[in-house]
Design an enzyme around this catalytic site. Structure first.
Site, short mmCIF file in Angstrom:
data_model
loop_
_atom_site.label_atom_id
_atom_site.label_comp_id
_atom_site.label_asym_id
_atom_site.label_seq_id
_atom_site.Cartn_x
_atom_site.Cartn_y
_atom_site.Cartn_z
N ARG A 25 0.80 -1.23 0.00
CA ARG A 25 0.00 0.00 0.00
C ARG A 25 0.84 1.28 0.00
NH1 ARG A 25 -4.20 0.54 4.31
NH2 ARG A 25 -3.31 -1.18 5.49
N GLN A 87 13.90 -14.12 4.99
CA GLN A 87 12.70 -14.95 4.90
C GLN A 87 12.22 -14.94 3.45
OE1 GLN A 87 9.10 -13.30 6.41
NE2 GLN A 87 8.12 -15.30 6.76
N GLY A 115 9.10 -3.95 12.06
CA GLY A 115 9.88 -2.86 11.49
C GLY A 115 9.04 -1.69 11.03
N ASP A 116 7.74 -1.90 10.91
CA ASP A 116 6.86 -0.81 10.46
C ASP A 116 6.03 -0.23 11.59
OD1 ASP A 116 5.23 -2.97 10.84
OD2 ASP A 116 4.32 -2.95 8.85
N GLU A 167 -7.26 -14.29 14.38
CA GLU A 167 -7.09 -13.29 13.32
C GLU A 167 -8.45 -12.87 12.77
OE1 GLU A 167 -4.23 -11.75 12.53
OE2 GLU A 167 -3.51 -12.87 14.27
N ARG A 350 27.15 26.82 4.10
CA ARG A 350 27.46 25.44 3.68
C ARG A 350 28.54 24.83 4.56
NH1 ARG A 350 28.83 25.91 -2.28
NH2 ARG A 350 29.10 23.65 -2.02
N ASN A 394 35.01 44.08 5.83
CA ASN A 394 33.75 44.35 5.16
C ASN A 394 33.88 43.85 3.72
OD1 ASN A 394 31.41 45.43 3.99
ND2 ASN A 394 31.33 46.95 5.63
N ALA A 397 29.08 44.15 -1.65
CA ALA A 397 28.01 43.51 -2.42
C ALA A 397 28.53 43.05 -3.77
CB ALA A 397 26.87 44.49 -2.63
N ASN A 403 37.50 30.62 -6.12
CA ASN A 403 38.30 29.61 -5.42
C ASN A 403 38.61 28.40 -6.29
OD1 ASN A 403 35.52 29.07 -5.36
ND2 ASN A 403 35.75 27.69 -3.61
C1 UD1 Z 1 -0.44 -9.10 12.71
C2 UD1 Z 1 -1.00 -10.08 13.72
C3 UD1 Z 1 -2.30 -9.53 14.28
C4 UD1 Z 1 -2.07 -8.16 14.89
C5 UD1 Z 1 -1.44 -7.22 13.87
C6 UD1 Z 1 -1.02 -5.94 14.51
C7 UD1 Z 1 -0.30 -12.27 12.92
C8 UD1 Z 1 -0.70 -13.52 12.22
N1 UD1 Z 1 -1.24 -11.34 13.09
O1 UD1 Z 1 -1.37 -9.05 11.64
O2 UD1 Z 1 -2.80 -10.41 15.27
O3 UD1 Z 1 -3.29 -7.62 15.36
O4 UD1 Z 1 -0.25 -7.83 13.32
O5 UD1 Z 1 -0.56 -5.06 13.54
O6 UD1 Z 1 0.83 -12.15 13.32
N2 UD1 Z 1 5.94 -10.01 8.13
C9 UD1 Z 1 7.07 -10.68 7.77
N3 UD1 Z 1 6.95 -11.87 7.11
C10 UD1 Z 1 5.75 -12.41 6.80
C11 UD1 Z 1 4.59 -11.70 7.17
C12 UD1 Z 1 4.71 -10.51 7.84
O7 UD1 Z 1 8.18 -10.24 8.04
O8 UD1 Z 1 5.74 -13.49 6.21
C13 UD1 Z 1 6.07 -8.73 8.86
C14 UD1 Z 1 5.45 -7.57 8.13
O9 UD1 Z 1 6.40 -6.95 7.28
C15 UD1 Z 1 5.04 -6.67 9.28
C16 UD1 Z 1 4.73 -7.64 10.40
O10 UD1 Z 1 5.38 -8.85 10.06
O11 UD1 Z 1 6.11 -5.85 9.70
C17 UD1 Z 1 3.25 -7.86 10.60
O12 UD1 Z 1 2.73 -8.42 9.40
P1 UD1 Z 1 1.32 -8.01 8.87
O13 UD1 Z 1 1.08 -8.71 7.59
O14 UD1 Z 1 1.18 -6.54 8.91
O15 UD1 Z 1 0.40 -8.68 9.99
P2 UD1 Z 1 -1.09 -8.41 10.19
O16 UD1 Z 1 -1.85 -9.21 9.21
O17 UD1 Z 1 -1.34 -6.96 10.25
CA CA Z 2 -0.02 -4.88 9.95
#
Ligand code: UD1
Ligand code: CA
Length: 475
Positions: A25, A87, A115-116, A167, A350, A394, A397, A403
């Site tokens: 997104r 992964q 990480g987000d 979930e 600078r 001084n 202007a 340089n």
């Molecule tokens: C996850 C949780 C959910 C929680 C929500 C909070 C699970 C199954 N669900 O859902 O219960 O309410 O976060 O935001 O964990 N990522 C990987 N590898 C993967 C999948 C995801 O590294 O294979 C990372 C994503 O980049 C992200 C984080 O894991 O940083 C969470 O993944 P995301 O897909 O956002 O999980 P949600 O479906 O939101």
């Molecule tokens: Ca999420």
């Protein structure tokens, strides 16, 4: 600012940061976790917080854009005990954490972060680690009015411990009515986590290995699962879109602005203030609207910064005034502005600009890699590059130091009390000795003696027997 002193927790803490997801997104070619909040990659915020709580290992799980993420994050977090695991493909959050297990010892507590989710706080993590206490599964949870999309926290009848996280896509109507959700942050003893991860399956609505399914396994094994409820939505807010990123950026900026104002800094409008780095302010600093501070900036007592200034990597001393629309960027070398100096409006400092006390730099003046001693002035339309400028000089202007000869840079040395007229070119390397004067419009190529007047331009002549051309009459 915003640096809580580092503090060790009893149990060794190993942090796993999930950062393999695609971030569709964001609609960007840049991996999501490298997008910036407050001038720093989202992932860097998380790593720095992990470092703050004294993590023994920080393992980042990369996938989409792995090489780019590893390169950017590795080099900007050199002081952190950082490792990357990949992964590929991404089969879910449980699968992500599985990738980190081979590099983690059994004796620690694993803290799972995303990480987000950049604004998770060190204190919140410490509290979660205390809840886990080396023997329990601790989940950070939050209540949302609209919990759509999140994993729901299904508690025991006693309401104390947690039975399962369901979930959204797998939840029935009754479960979807639950407003308490899993934030994505947990603390869990490594030896238990390893066992549970090995037992996960992907028989669910999304065909993924859900990390959240370990809750059911804990319940089966009789391991207590406790939910720690937070009310600070900012700390668990994830970034999935440019809109969310901008909202979090504003919240973060407002928080930084509040901290500064509580310390006595007078911001004309905290909603029009941006700090992308660190800002240290002494007493009675005033900052007008729409200023951006980057890198490391320090402002001495009584410093005033006018509207629409961009200031990066600079030290501005007591009482200096930076007038509106000034751009200062010290980059790696830094810029210093002496006490009582006046800079701008529309000035540009600078890297390597070193202004002494009471120096004046006026509109459309550029200073690069130059030292100006106390009281020196360049008030209009000038360029000082690779120059050493004495006290009370001084600089007129339209005058510049030439340089660069097309291949190499050379220095210009201007002694104390020199007066450079308007529209002069000082061709470096050159020395204008103390007390000298250079007449307006001169191009000076040879060094001059102290206290002399130097004029180097066409001699003025006037012709009396001259008539101005007239327009030819129309045919
Ligand atoms: C996850 C949780 C959910 C929680 C929500 C909070 C699970 C199954 N669900 O859902 O219960 O309410 O976060 O935001 O964990 N990522 C990987 N590898 C993967 C999948 C995801 O590294 O294979 C990372 C994503 O980049 C992200 C984080 O894991 O940083 C969470 O993944 P995301 O897909 O956002 O999980 P949600 O479906 O939101
Ligand atoms: Ca999420």
């Amino acid at each position: 600012m915003n640096q809580i002193p580092q503090q060790e927790i009893d149990e060794p803490v190993d942090v796993v940061v999930m950062a393999a997801g695609r971030g569709t997104r964001m609609k960007s070619s840049l991996p999501k976790v490298l997008h910036r909040l407050g001038g720093r990659a989202l992932l860097s915020h998380v790593i720095q917080t992990a470092a703050q709580i004294g993590a023994r290992n920080v393992v980042v799980v990369t996938g989409h854009g792995a090489a780019e993420v590893e390169q950017a994050i590795g080099s900007s977090n050199a002081a952190v005990p950082l490792q990357f695991v990949r992964q590929v493909p991404q089969l879910g959050t449980g699968h992500a954490v599985q990738q980190a297990m081979p590099v983690l010892p059994d004796d620690g507590t694993v803290l799972v972060l995303s990480g987000d989710v950049p604004l998770i706080g060190a204190d919140t993590l410490r509290a979660l680690l205390e809840t886990s206490a080396g023997r329990r599964l601790a989940l950070l949870t939050i209540e949302f009015d609209d919990p759509t999309g999140y994993g729901r926290i299904v508690r025991d009848i006693d309401g104390e411990s947690v039975q399962a996280i369901v979930e959204h896509k797998d939840a029935d109507e009754e479960q979807r009515a639950i407003r308490e959700v899993y934030s994505g942050v947990m603390a869990v003893p490594a030896r238990l986590l390893k066992d549970w991860l090995a037992r996960l399956d992907n028989r669910n609505a999304q065909g993924e290995f859900y990390l959240t399914d370990i809750v059911k396994l804990a319940a089966i094994d009789g391991v207590p699962v406790l939910a720690k409820l937070t009310t600070d939505a900012l700390q668990v807010a994830g970034v999935n879109s440019p809109t969310q990123l901008a909202a979090l950026e504003r919240a973060w900026q407002l928080r930084q602005a509040s901290t500064l104002m509580e310390a006595g800094v007078r911001l004309a409008d905290p909603a029009r203030f941006d700090l992308r780095g660190t800002l240290f302010c002494e007493a009675d600093v005033e900052i007008d609207v729409n200023c951006v501070f980057e890198g490391a900036v320090s402002l001495g007592a009584g410093v005033r910064v006018g509207a629409n200034c961009v200031i990066a990597n600079a030290r501005i001393d007591t009482g200096a005034v930076i007038h509106p629309f000034t751009h200062i960027d010290g980059e790696k070398t830094g810029v210093t502005v002496g006490a009582g100096a006046l800079v701008g409006p529309f000035a540009r400092l600078r890297p390597g600009a070193r202004l002494g006390a009471d120096v004046h730099i006026g509109n459309f003046v550029e200073v690069k890699n130059s030292t100006l001693a106390a009281g020196a002035k360049a008030n209009h339309l000038a360029y000082l590059g690779d120059a050493t400028v004495g006290e009370r000089v001084n600089f007129g202007a339209g005058s510049i130091t030439a340089n660069y000869d097309g291949a190499n840079k050379h220095r210009t040395i201007i002694g104390d009390d020199v007066h450079i007229g308007s529209n002069c070119v000082l061709v470096a390397p050159i020395t204008i000795a103390a007390g000298g004067t250079v007449g307006g419009g001169s191009t000076v190529t040879k060094s001059t003696e102290p206290n002399v007047l130097t004029v180097s331009r066409g001699r003025q002549v006037s012709f009396g027997d001259w008539t101005r051309p007239k327009k030819a009459p129309k045919a």
